[in-house]
Design a protein around this motif. Structure first.
Motif, PDB file in Angstrom:
ATOM      1  N   SER A  13       0.821  -1.213   0.000  1.00 31.37           N
ATOM      2  CA  SER A  13       0.000   0.000   0.000  1.00 31.37           C
ATOM      3  C   SER A  13       0.854   1.263   0.000  1.00 31.37           C
ATOM      4  O   SER A  13       0.559   2.214  -0.730  1.00 31.37           O
ATOM      5  CB  SER A  13      -0.936   0.013   1.210  1.00 31.37           C
ATOM      6  OG  SER A  13      -1.862  -1.035   1.115  1.00 31.37           O
ATOM      7  N   GLN A  14       1.893   1.295   0.820  1.00 26.69           N
ATOM      8  CA  GLN A  14       2.752   2.475   0.880  1.00 26.69           C
ATOM      9  C   GLN A  14       3.412   2.728  -0.470  1.00 26.69           C
ATOM     10  O   GLN A  14       3.474   3.865  -0.939  1.00 26.69           O
ATOM     11  CB  GLN A  14       3.818   2.324   1.977  1.00 26.69           C
ATOM     12  CG  GLN A  14       3.278   2.375   3.375  1.00 26.69           C
ATOM     13  CD  GLN A  14       2.751   3.744   3.784  1.00 26.69           C
ATOM     14  OE1 GLN A  14       2.728   4.701   3.032  1.00 26.69           O
ATOM     15  NE2 GLN A  14       2.317   3.844   5.015  1.00 26.69           N
ATOM     16  N   LEU A  15       3.915   1.671  -1.096  1.00 30.68           N
ATOM     17  CA  LEU A  15       4.556   1.822  -2.404  1.00 30.68           C
ATOM     18  C   LEU A  15       3.544   2.275  -3.461  1.00 30.68           C
ATOM     19  O   LEU A  15       3.842   3.149  -4.282  1.00 30.68           O
ATOM     20  CB  LEU A  15       5.231   0.519  -2.827  1.00 30.68           C
ATOM     21  CG  LEU A  15       6.452   0.127  -2.009  1.00 30.68           C
ATOM     22  CD1 LEU A  15       6.894  -1.295  -2.352  1.00 30.68           C
ATOM     23  CD2 LEU A  15       7.592   1.113  -2.207  1.00 30.68           C
ATOM     24  N   SER A  16       2.362   1.705  -3.422  1.00 30.45           N
ATOM     25  CA  SER A  16       1.314   2.065  -4.375  1.00 30.45           C
ATOM     26  C   SER A  16       0.874   3.523  -4.201  1.00 30.45           C
ATOM     27  O   SER A  16       0.726   4.263  -5.180  1.00 30.45           O
ATOM     28  CB  SER A  16       0.118   1.131  -4.198  1.00 30.45           C
ATOM     29  OG  SER A  16      -0.941   1.507  -5.036  1.00 30.45           O
ATOM     30  N   LEU A  17       0.678   3.937  -2.945  1.00 30.95           N
ATOM     31  CA  LEU A  17       0.285   5.326  -2.673  1.00 30.95           C
ATOM     32  C   LEU A  17       1.351   6.306  -3.139  1.00 30.95           C
ATOM     33  O   LEU A  17       1.039   7.347  -3.726  1.00 30.95           O
ATOM     34  CB  LEU A  17       0.014   5.518  -1.174  1.00 30.95           C
ATOM     35  CG  LEU A  17      -1.266   4.908  -0.633  1.00 30.95           C
ATOM     36  CD1 LEU A  17      -1.259   4.920   0.889  1.00 30.95           C
ATOM     37  CD2 LEU A  17      -2.473   5.649  -1.177  1.00 30.95           C
ATOM     38  N   ALA A  18       2.612   5.979  -2.882  1.00 34.54           N
ATOM     39  CA  ALA A  18       3.704   6.863  -3.301  1.00 34.54           C
ATOM     40  C   ALA A  18       3.777   6.955  -4.820  1.00 34.54           C
ATOM     41  O   ALA A  18       3.936   8.059  -5.375  1.00 34.54           O
ATOM     42  CB  ALA A  18       5.032   6.366  -2.729  1.00 34.54           C
ATOM     43  N   GLN A  19       3.653   5.815  -5.496  1.00 37.41           N
ATOM     44  CA  GLN A  19       3.713   5.827  -6.957  1.00 37.41           C
ATOM     45  C   GLN A  19       2.554   6.627  -7.534  1.00 37.41           C
ATOM     46  O   GLN A  19       2.734   7.446  -8.446  1.00 37.41           O
ATOM     47  CB  GLN A  19       3.699   4.396  -7.503  1.00 37.41           C
ATOM     48  CG  GLN A  19       4.028   4.320  -8.979  1.00 37.41           C
ATOM     49  CD  GLN A  19       5.461   4.715  -9.266  1.00 37.41           C
ATOM     50  OE1 GLN A  19       6.385   4.135  -8.725  1.00 37.41           O
ATOM     51  NE2 GLN A  19       5.652   5.713 -10.118  1.00 37.41           N
ATOM     52  N   GLU A  20       1.368   6.417  -7.010  1.00 36.72           N
ATOM     53  CA  GLU A  20       0.182   7.149  -7.473  1.00 36.72           C
ATOM     54  C   GLU A  20       0.361   8.649  -7.261  1.00 36.72           C
ATOM     55  O   GLU A  20      -0.007   9.463  -8.102  1.00 36.72           O
ATOM     56  CB  GLU A  20      -1.064   6.647  -6.740  1.00 36.72           C
ATOM     57  CG  GLU A  20      -2.335   7.401  -7.063  1.00 36.72           C
ATOM     58  CD  GLU A  20      -2.814   7.239  -8.494  1.00 36.72           C
ATOM     59  OE1 GLU A  20      -3.559   8.125  -8.961  1.00 36.72           O
ATOM     60  OE2 GLU A  20      -2.440   6.249  -9.157  1.00 36.72           O
ATOM     61  N   SER A  21       0.933   8.998  -6.136  1.00 33.01           N
ATOM     62  CA  SER A  21       1.127  10.406  -5.806  1.00 33.01           C
ATOM     63  C   SER A  21       2.036  11.097  -6.813  1.00 33.01           C
ATOM     64  O   SER A  21       1.728  12.194  -7.282  1.00 33.01           O
ATOM     65  CB  SER A  21       1.692  10.527  -4.397  1.00 33.01           C
ATOM     66  OG  SER A  21       1.766  11.863  -4.026  1.00 33.01           O
ATOM     67  N   VAL A  22       3.163  10.482  -7.147  1.00 33.21           N
ATOM     68  CA  VAL A  22       4.097  11.135  -8.076  1.00 33.21           C
ATOM     69  C   VAL A  22       3.633  11.041  -9.524  1.00 33.21           C
ATOM     70  O   VAL A  22       4.014  11.875 -10.348  1.00 33.21           O
ATOM     71  CB  VAL A  22       5.544  10.602  -7.943  1.00 33.21           C
ATOM     72  CG1 VAL A  22       6.116  10.948  -6.585  1.00 33.21           C
ATOM     73  CG2 VAL A  22       5.631   9.116  -8.231  1.00 33.21           C
ATOM     74  N   ASP A  23       2.807  10.044  -9.825  1.00 32.18           N
ATOM     75  CA  ASP A  23       2.316   9.903 -11.198  1.00 32.18           C
ATOM     76  C   ASP A  23       1.113  10.790 -11.492  1.00 32.18           C
ATOM     77  O   ASP A  23       0.906  11.204 -12.636  1.00 32.18           O
ATOM     78  CB  ASP A  23       1.927   8.444 -11.480  1.00 32.18           C
ATOM     79  CG  ASP A  23       3.125   7.530 -11.645  1.00 32.18           C
ATOM     80  OD1 ASP A  23       4.250   8.046 -11.858  1.00 32.18           O
ATOM     81  OD2 ASP A  23       2.945   6.306 -11.551  1.00 32.18           O
ATOM     82  N   ASN A  24       0.296  11.056 -10.472  1.00 29.28           N
ATOM     83  CA  ASN A  24      -0.952  11.805 -10.672  1.00 29.28           C
ATOM     84  C   ASN A  24      -1.162  12.802  -9.535  1.00 29.28           C
ATOM     85  O   ASN A  24      -1.956  12.538  -8.626  1.00 29.28           O
ATOM     86  CB  ASN A  24      -2.145  10.845 -10.721  1.00 29.28           C
ATOM     87  CG  ASN A  24      -2.028   9.838 -11.834  1.00 29.28           C
ATOM     88  OD1 ASN A  24      -1.902  10.198 -12.986  1.00 29.28           O
ATOM     89  ND2 ASN A  24      -2.043   8.561 -11.476  1.00 29.28           N
ATOM     90  N   LEU A  25      -0.455  13.917  -9.578  1.00 30.85           N
ATOM     91  CA  LEU A  25      -0.615  14.916  -8.517  1.00 30.85           C
ATOM     92  C   LEU A  25      -2.049  15.432  -8.481  1.00 30.85           C
ATOM     93  O   LEU A  25      -2.602  15.804  -9.515  1.00 30.85           O
ATOM     94  CB  LEU A  25       0.329  16.093  -8.737  1.00 30.85           C
ATOM     95  CG  LEU A  25       1.791  15.893  -8.389  1.00 30.85           C
ATOM     96  CD1 LEU A  25       2.573  17.170  -8.685  1.00 30.85           C
ATOM     97  CD2 LEU A  25       1.971  15.498  -6.951  1.00 30.85           C
ATOM     98  N   SER A  26      -2.630  15.435  -7.295  1.00 31.81           N
ATOM     99  CA  SER A  26      -3.970  15.988  -7.117  1.00 31.81           C
ATOM    100  C   SER A  26      -3.922  17.498  -7.309  1.00 31.81           C
ATOM    101  O   SER A  26      -2.881  18.125  -7.083  1.00 31.81           O
ATOM    102  CB  SER A  26      -4.476  15.692  -5.705  1.00 31.81           C
ATOM    103  OG  SER A  26      -4.499  14.317  -5.461  1.00 31.81           O
ATOM    104  N   PRO A  27      -5.047  18.103  -7.691  1.00 30.02           N
ATOM    105  CA  PRO A  27      -5.072  19.556  -7.846  1.00 30.02           C
ATOM    106  C   PRO A  27      -4.632  20.260  -6.558  1.00 30.02           C
ATOM    107  O   PRO A  27      -5.081  19.901  -5.468  1.00 30.02           O
ATOM    108  CB  PRO A  27      -6.539  19.862  -8.155  1.00 30.02           C
ATOM    109  CG  PRO A  27      -7.071  18.581  -8.732  1.00 30.02           C
ATOM    110  CD  PRO A  27      -6.330  17.476  -8.032  1.00 30.02           C
ATOM    111  N   GLY A  28      -3.747  21.210  -6.691  1.00 35.75           N
ATOM    112  CA  GLY A  28      -3.258  21.975  -5.544  1.00 35.75           C
ATOM    113  C   GLY A  28      -2.114  21.321  -4.801  1.00 35.75           C
ATOM    114  O   GLY A  28      -1.509  21.937  -3.931  1.00 35.75           O
ATOM    115  N   THR A  29      -1.818  20.068  -5.121  1.00 35.72           N
ATOM    116  CA  THR A  29      -0.744  19.355  -4.439  1.00 35.72           C
ATOM    117  C   THR A  29       0.605  19.787  -4.990  1.00 35.72           C
ATOM    118  O   THR A  29       0.766  19.962  -6.192  1.00 35.72           O
ATOM    119  CB  THR A  29      -0.907  17.829  -4.623  1.00 35.72           C
ATOM    120  OG1 THR A  29      -2.145  17.440  -4.044  1.00 35.72           O
ATOM    121  CG2 THR A  29       0.231  17.069  -3.957  1.00 35.72           C
ATOM    122  N   GLU A  30       1.560  19.944  -4.085  1.00 36.08           N
ATOM    123  CA  GLU A  30       2.925  20.266  -4.488  1.00 36.08           C
ATOM    124  C   GLU A  30       3.884  19.353  -3.747  1.00 36.08           C
ATOM    125  O   GLU A  30       3.654  18.984  -2.599  1.00 36.08           O
ATOM    126  CB  GLU A  30       3.253  21.730  -4.182  1.00 36.08           C
ATOM    127  CG  GLU A  30       2.432  22.704  -5.016  1.00 36.08           C
ATOM    128  CD  GLU A  30       2.849  24.145  -4.805  1.00 36.08           C
ATOM    129  OE1 GLU A  30       4.030  24.463  -5.032  1.00 36.08           O
ATOM    130  OE2 GLU A  30       1.972  24.930  -4.403  1.00 36.08           O
TER     131      GLU A  30
END
Length: 152
Positions: A38-55
Motif C-alpha cells: 500500500s505504501q509503495l502504491s500510494l507513493a507511486q500514485e502520488s508522483v504519477d498523478n498529482l492531485s489539484p493543488g498538491t505540491e
C-alpha cells in the motif's frame, strides 16, 4: 541544503522512501506485506498523478544528493469549514538524518501554508511512530484527534 520543486527525475527517489513510513512497530493486526504494498502504491500514485493543488518539494545537498521530500496539499476541515494546509507525506533518507533535513522540509511546509493563506497546517502520523510523533511535538504540533482501534 536546498529545497526545490519536484521534478520528474525525482519519482524513483520519492517512491523509494515510501517504506520509511513503516519504520516502527506496526499494530499486530496490520499485515506488514499489505502495508508495504500500500505504501509503495500510494507513493507511486502520488508522483504519477498529482492531485489539484498538491505540491512536492525535494531536499538535496550541494552535490545534488537527494535527502528527503515533502508533499503538501489544500485541505478543508469539515467540522468548521476552514481551509488548511495538509502534509500528505514527509520523509528523510537515511543519508539525510541528523542534518536538519526534516526540520527544513517542515519549515518549507509552513512557508507554503502561509503563502496560501492557511492558518493551520495539519498532518497524520501513526501513534507508534514515536520518533516522528516526538519530532512533530518538538516543532510545536499538538495532538488533536486520536484514532482508536480494538482488535476483535
Amino acid at each position: 541544503m536546498q529545497i526545490r520543486a519536484f521534478q520528474e527525475s525525482d519519482k524513483d527517489f520519492i517512491v523509494s522512501l515510501a517504506l520509511r513510513f513503516m519504520d516502527f512497530e506496526l499494530m499486530s493486526w496490520r499485515d506488514p506485506d499489505k502495508m508495504e504494498e500500500s505504501q509503495l502504491s500510494l507513493a507511486q500514485e502520488s508522483v504519477d498523478n498529482l492531485s489539484p493543488g498538491t505540491e512536492i518539494f525535494v531536499a538535496e545537498d550541494e552535490t545534488g544528493e537527494l535527502l528527503g521530500f515533502l508533499e503538501v496539499q489544500p485541505h478543508k476541515d469539515k467540522l468548521n469549514d476552514i481551509e488548511q494546509g495538509y502534509i500528505v507525506a514527509i520523509a528523510v533518507s537515511p543519508q539525510g538524518e541528523g542534518k536538519g533535513v526534516g526540520k527544513g522540509l517542515m519549515t518549507k511546509a509552513e512557508e507554503w501554508s502561509r503563502q496560501k493563506g492557511y492558518r493551520q497546517l495539519i498532518l497524520n502520523v501513526f501513534n507508534n511512530n514515536l520518533r516522528a510523533v516526538n519530532f512533530y511535538k518538538h516543532l510545536n504540533y499538538e495532538i488533536e484527534v486520536v484514532k482508536m482501534v480494538k482488535e476483535l
